[in-house]
Enzyme design. Structure first.
Site, mmCIF file in Angstrom:
data_model
loop_
_atom_site.group_PDB
_atom_site.id
_atom_site.type_symbol
_atom_site.label_atom_id
_atom_site.label_comp_id
_atom_site.label_asym_id
_atom_site.label_seq_id
_atom_site.Cartn_x
_atom_site.Cartn_y
_atom_site.Cartn_z
ATOM 1 N N SER A 99 0.851 -1.183 0.000
ATOM 2 C CA SER A 99 0.000 0.000 0.000
ATOM 3 C C SER A 99 0.896 1.246 0.000
ATOM 4 O O SER A 99 1.767 1.347 -0.853
ATOM 5 C CB SER A 99 -0.968 -0.039 1.184
ATOM 6 O OG SER A 99 -1.975 0.939 1.042
ATOM 7 N N HIS A 212 -7.513 -5.277 -1.672
ATOM 8 C CA HIS A 212 -6.293 -4.608 -1.209
ATOM 9 C C HIS A 212 -5.432 -5.507 -0.320
ATOM 10 O O HIS A 212 -4.222 -5.329 -0.246
ATOM 11 C CB HIS A 212 -6.657 -3.323 -0.468
ATOM 12 C CG HIS A 212 -5.511 -2.383 -0.284
ATOM 13 N ND1 HIS A 212 -4.730 -1.926 -1.327
ATOM 14 C CD2 HIS A 212 -4.991 -1.805 0.848
ATOM 15 C CE1 HIS A 212 -3.796 -1.111 -0.865
ATOM 16 N NE2 HIS A 212 -3.925 -1.025 0.439
#
Length: 239
Positions: A99, A212
């Site tokens: 991320s 994610h």
């Protein structure tokens, strides 16, 4: 985090592990990824650079509009500290993040070729490409302004690693989830194709149906196998 068989008279390969967020922090809680990497024989360096929580509002806002600048300085200082303590072999080092940790990893490899390998997960490179596609429209607008306005072009481009990928020489493993709406896989594809075109060792691994974070146990197992293979190939194989 030190390897379980750590000895003070030896230097070890090391991984600079950058957290996501960027408004997050490494704390005293158990971190399975760092422990897993340490179990493979690596020292894992876990800094909380500017942009992290835990040191007050001004510290967290210090990278506003300056992503990959002050926080790059801080994570490199953390790695240098480990080297100066004679814990780390400076000729066997890698950088890894997921991320925002992956986004800062992308900045790191555009600013230095000190690392023998990089692993960047669920990361971004050309930030304007995310506008209207990811979930951060208000954040983008408040911090950088509307991307279609010429007056904001410099702000958007100055923090996008995409425009410095010609400087990358680090073998880079690129990973992510096919249906990531947080940091869309488009970013990983862009990074991969540039490195591939330039002849930099790279691999793109995309996990079908994943978002994610990975949720399928077999995918997680495969992911860490990719990590270990990449690190062994480019960090420790010659030793």
């Amino acid at each position: 985090v030190f390897p379980p068989d750590y000895r003070e008279d030896e230097k070890y390969p090391a991984i600079l592990h950058i957290h996501g967020g960027p408004q997050s922090q490494w704390d005293f809680g158990f971190n399975y990824e760092s422990q897993l990497l340490a179990a493979q024989g690596y020292i894992v360096v876990m800094p909380n650079p500017r942009g992290s929580f835990g040191y007050g509002q001004a510290f967290a806002e210090a990278i506003r509009g300056r992503w990959g600048d002050p926080d790059f300085i801080d994570v490199m200082a953390a790695m240098d500290f480990g080297i100066h303590q004679d814990w780390i072999d400076p000729n066997r080092i890698a950088v890894y993040g997921w991320s925002y940790g992956g986004m800062l990893t992308n900045h790191v490899i555009t600013k230095t070729n000190r690392f023998d390998a990089a692993i960047t997960g669920a990361s971004a490179t050309l930030y304007a490409a995310n506008y209207g596609h990811d979930q951060y429209q208000l954040w983008w607008e408040e911090e950088l302004g509307f991307p279609w306005l010429q007056e904001n072009k410099e702000a958007w481009e100055s923090i996008s690693p995409f425009y410095s990928l010609d400087k990358v020489g680090t073998p880079t493993l690129v990973v992510g989830g096919e249906k990531d709406w947080n940091v869309p896989i488009l970013n990983s594809e862009q990074l991969y194709i540039v490195l591939k075109r330039r002849g930099i060792p790279t691999r793109l691994v995309v996990y079908p149906g994943e978002h994610h974070s990975l949720s399928v146990p077999s995918y997680e197992k495969h992911l860490y196998e990719q990590y270990f293979e990449w690190l062994e190939t480019y960090v420790t194989s010659e030793f």
